[in-house]
Design a protein around this motif. Structure first.
Motif, PDB file in Angstrom:
ATOM      1  N   ASP A 123     -29.541  57.209  17.835  1.00  0.00           N
ATOM      2  CA  ASP A 123     -28.742  56.006  17.690  1.00  0.00           C
ATOM      3  C   ASP A 123     -29.009  54.983  18.788  1.00  0.00           C
ATOM      4  O   ASP A 123     -28.282  54.012  18.948  1.00  0.00           O
ATOM      5  N   LEU A 124     -30.069  55.208  19.560  1.00  0.00           N
ATOM      6  CA  LEU A 124     -30.491  54.257  20.579  1.00  0.00           C
ATOM      7  C   LEU A 124     -31.627  53.402  20.037  1.00  0.00           C
ATOM      8  O   LEU A 124     -32.365  53.832  19.131  1.00  0.00           O
ATOM      9  N   ALA A 125     -31.791  52.223  20.598  1.00  0.00           N
ATOM     10  CA  ALA A 125     -32.925  51.385  20.195  1.00  0.00           C
ATOM     11  C   ALA A 125     -34.235  52.132  20.404  1.00  0.00           C
ATOM     12  O   ALA A 125     -35.174  52.003  19.610  1.00  0.00           O
ATOM     13  N   TRP A 126     -34.289  52.934  21.454  1.00  0.00           N
ATOM     14  CA  TRP A 126     -35.509  53.680  21.773  1.00  0.00           C
ATOM     15  C   TRP A 126     -35.831  54.739  20.728  1.00  0.00           C
ATOM     16  O   TRP A 126     -37.007  55.055  20.516  1.00  0.00           O
ATOM     17  N   THR A 127     -34.827  55.331  20.122  1.00  0.00           N
ATOM     18  CA  THR A 127     -35.047  56.527  19.301  1.00  0.00           C
ATOM     19  C   THR A 127     -34.706  56.343  17.831  1.00  0.00           C
ATOM     20  O   THR A 127     -34.742  57.311  17.075  1.00  0.00           O
ATOM     21  N   GLN A 128     -34.383  55.136  17.402  1.00  0.00           N
ATOM     22  CA  GLN A 128     -33.925  54.963  16.030  1.00  0.00           C
ATOM     23  C   GLN A 128     -35.020  55.211  14.995  1.00  0.00           C
ATOM     24  O   GLN A 128     -34.720  55.399  13.814  1.00  0.00           O
ATOM     25  N   MET A 192     -38.147  59.016  31.236  1.00  0.00           N
ATOM     26  CA  MET A 192     -38.681  60.239  30.633  1.00  0.00           C
ATOM     27  C   MET A 192     -39.952  60.660  31.355  1.00  0.00           C
ATOM     28  O   MET A 192     -40.751  59.819  31.772  1.00  0.00           O
ATOM     29  N   MET A 193     -40.132  61.963  31.528  1.00  0.00           N
ATOM     30  CA  MET A 193     -41.353  62.460  32.159  1.00  0.00           C
ATOM     31  C   MET A 193     -42.538  62.486  31.201  1.00  0.00           C
ATOM     32  O   MET A 193     -43.654  62.162  31.597  1.00  0.00           O
ATOM     33  N   PRO A 194     -42.385  62.858  29.931  1.00  0.00           N
ATOM     34  CA  PRO A 194     -43.527  62.822  29.008  1.00  0.00           C
ATOM     35  C   PRO A 194     -44.032  61.393  28.792  1.00  0.00           C
ATOM     36  O   PRO A 194     -43.321  60.417  29.023  1.00  0.00           O
ATOM     37  N   HIS A 195     -45.267  61.293  28.326  1.00  0.00           N
ATOM     38  CA  HIS A 195     -45.957  60.012  28.173  1.00  0.00           C
ATOM     39  C   HIS A 195     -46.059  59.601  26.701  1.00  0.00           C
ATOM     40  O   HIS A 195     -47.002  59.992  26.007  1.00  0.00           O
ATOM     41  N   GLY A 209     -45.447  59.284  19.951  1.00  0.00           N
ATOM     42  CA  GLY A 209     -44.926  58.363  20.955  1.00  0.00           C
ATOM     43  C   GLY A 209     -44.790  56.938  20.462  1.00  0.00           C
ATOM     44  O   GLY A 209     -43.997  56.156  21.005  1.00  0.00           O
ATOM     45  N   LEU A 210     -45.552  56.590  19.440  1.00  0.00           N
ATOM     46  CA  LEU A 210     -45.528  55.211  18.943  1.00  0.00           C
ATOM     47  C   LEU A 210     -44.153  54.850  18.387  1.00  0.00           C
ATOM     48  O   LEU A 210     -43.721  53.696  18.469  1.00  0.00           O
ATOM     49  N   LYS A 211     -43.459  55.834  17.829  1.00  0.00           N
ATOM     50  CA  LYS A 211     -42.149  55.572  17.245  1.00  0.00           C
ATOM     51  C   LYS A 211     -41.155  55.044  18.273  1.00  0.00           C
ATOM     52  O   LYS A 211     -40.241  54.298  17.933  1.00  0.00           O
ATOM     53  N   LEU A 212     -41.313  55.448  19.521  1.00  0.00           N
ATOM     54  CA  LEU A 212     -40.396  54.985  20.553  1.00  0.00           C
ATOM     55  C   LEU A 212     -40.497  53.477  20.730  1.00  0.00           C
ATOM     56  O   LEU A 212     -39.488  52.770  20.811  1.00  0.00           O
ATOM     57  N   LEU A 217     -38.968  47.481  18.529  1.00  0.00           N
ATOM     58  CA  LEU A 217     -39.332  46.300  17.733  1.00  0.00           C
ATOM     59  C   LEU A 217     -38.420  46.150  16.529  1.00  0.00           C
ATOM     60  O   LEU A 217     -38.026  45.034  16.171  1.00  0.00           O
ATOM     61  N   GLU A 218     -38.084  47.259  15.911  1.00  0.00           N
ATOM     62  CA  GLU A 218     -37.169  47.202  14.754  1.00  0.00           C
ATOM     63  C   GLU A 218     -35.819  46.665  15.201  1.00  0.00           C
ATOM     64  O   GLU A 218     -35.200  45.856  14.493  1.00  0.00           O
ATOM     65  N   LYS A 219     -35.366  47.073  16.368  1.00  0.00           N
ATOM     66  CA  LYS A 219     -34.102  46.565  16.902  1.00  0.00           C
ATOM     67  C   LYS A 219     -34.160  45.054  17.084  1.00  0.00           C
ATOM     68  O   LYS A 219     -33.218  44.333  16.760  1.00  0.00           O
ATOM     69  N   ALA A 220     -35.300  44.560  17.590  1.00  0.00           N
ATOM     70  CA  ALA A 220     -35.456  43.126  17.825  1.00  0.00           C
ATOM     71  C   ALA A 220     -35.455  42.357  16.509  1.00  0.00           C
ATOM     72  O   ALA A 220     -34.867  41.269  16.404  1.00  0.00           O
ATOM     73  N   VAL A 221     -36.099  42.897  15.493  1.00  0.00           N
ATOM     74  CA  VAL A 221     -36.166  42.229  14.193  1.00  0.00           C
ATOM     75  C   VAL A 221     -34.778  42.121  13.576  1.00  0.00           C
ATOM     76  O   VAL A 221     -34.370  41.079  13.056  1.00  0.00           O
ATOM     77  N   VAL A 222     -34.009  43.236  13.668  1.00  0.00           N
ATOM     78  CA  VAL A 222     -32.655  43.233  13.123  1.00  0.00           C
ATOM     79  C   VAL A 222     -31.780  42.234  13.869  1.00  0.00           C
ATOM     80  O   VAL A 222     -31.016  41.456  13.263  1.00  0.00           O
TER      81      VAL A 222
END
Length: 226
Positions: A123-128, A192-195, A209-212, A217-222
């Motif tokens: 439910d975060l912009a990072w993980t939606q 986050m430690m992973p890359h 990782g691209l989904k993050l 970007l999806e958040k910005a569009v909305v």
């Protein structure tokens, strides 16, 4: 959405991140030297991996005093987004933007591998762009990635839902609660430690990782009503 990638002396993953934001996602991106003070035009600040200031004293301990970091703090206070990856995560904890600390790995060895992670919340912009509970695989490369915090802080992270990613299966570095990534209370700062930038191109063997970045970007569009 305009990205800014902070370059400290010793950063070595800054161009990797720029390749994702500028070349894959085709978003405006500029490199921000650590002495710069003008970041008002940027929507997202990314503190990349590497060895800022040679990791002298402690990882991130000197970088937190860079001139740009005061601007990053103000950026956060305005509700804008900040992502710290690996060394960037260490800088965020040193600067007080995230709780806890990153300490030497359990076995005192540098780890370079791929690790499965569980997405704790979407439910975060990072993980939606992920599903809640989804298992993804991201590269890790660190010597000081063991997340540590006292019991009250760990309880607060759990209660507030601030644990975003956990190592799934084997814990590679001894992080308490299997923590691989956390956010601040308002969710606009992620460390986050992973890359994720190293798993954003099919040529590298995975795009988890691209989904993050795509979620942002999806958040910005909305938000723009496009």
């Amino acid at each position: 959405m305009k990205f800014g990638i902070v370059v400290f002396p010793g950063s070595n993953c800054d161009r990797d991140v720029a390749y994702v934001t500028r070349d894959i996602l085709e978003q405006p991106t500029r490199m921000v030297w650590h002495q710069d003070r003008d970041i008002a035009d940027l929507d997202v600040i990314i503190l990349p991996g590497g060895f800022s200031y040679g990791d002298y004293l402690r990882c991130g301990a000197i970088a937190r005093f860079s001139p740009v970091m005061q601007q990053v703090i103000e950026h956060v206070q305005k509700g804008k987004f900040v992502l710290g990856i690996c060394n960037g995560f260490q800088v965020l904890t040193e600067a007080g933007l995230l709780p806890g600390a990153l300490t030497r790995n359990r076995d005192l060895h540098f780890i370079c591998d791929r690790s499965p992670l569980k997405v704790e919340r979407n439910d975060l912009a990072w993980t939606q762009a992920y599903s809640s509970g989804e298992i993804i695989t991201l590269p890790i490369a660190h010597g000081e990635g063991r997340f540590y915090a006292d019991r009250p802080t760990l309880a607060e992270l759990e209660d507030n839902g601030q644990i975003v990613f956990r190592y799934q299966g084997e814990n590679p570095n001894g992080s308490l609660k299997n923590i691989a990534g956390i956010c601040n209370a308002t969710g606009n700062v992620l460390g986050m430690m992973p890359h994720p930038e190293r798993a954003a191109d099919p040529a590298l063997g995975g795009t988890d990782g691209l989904k993050l970045f795509a979620g942002l970007l999806e958040k910005a569009v909305v938000a723009a009503g496009v």
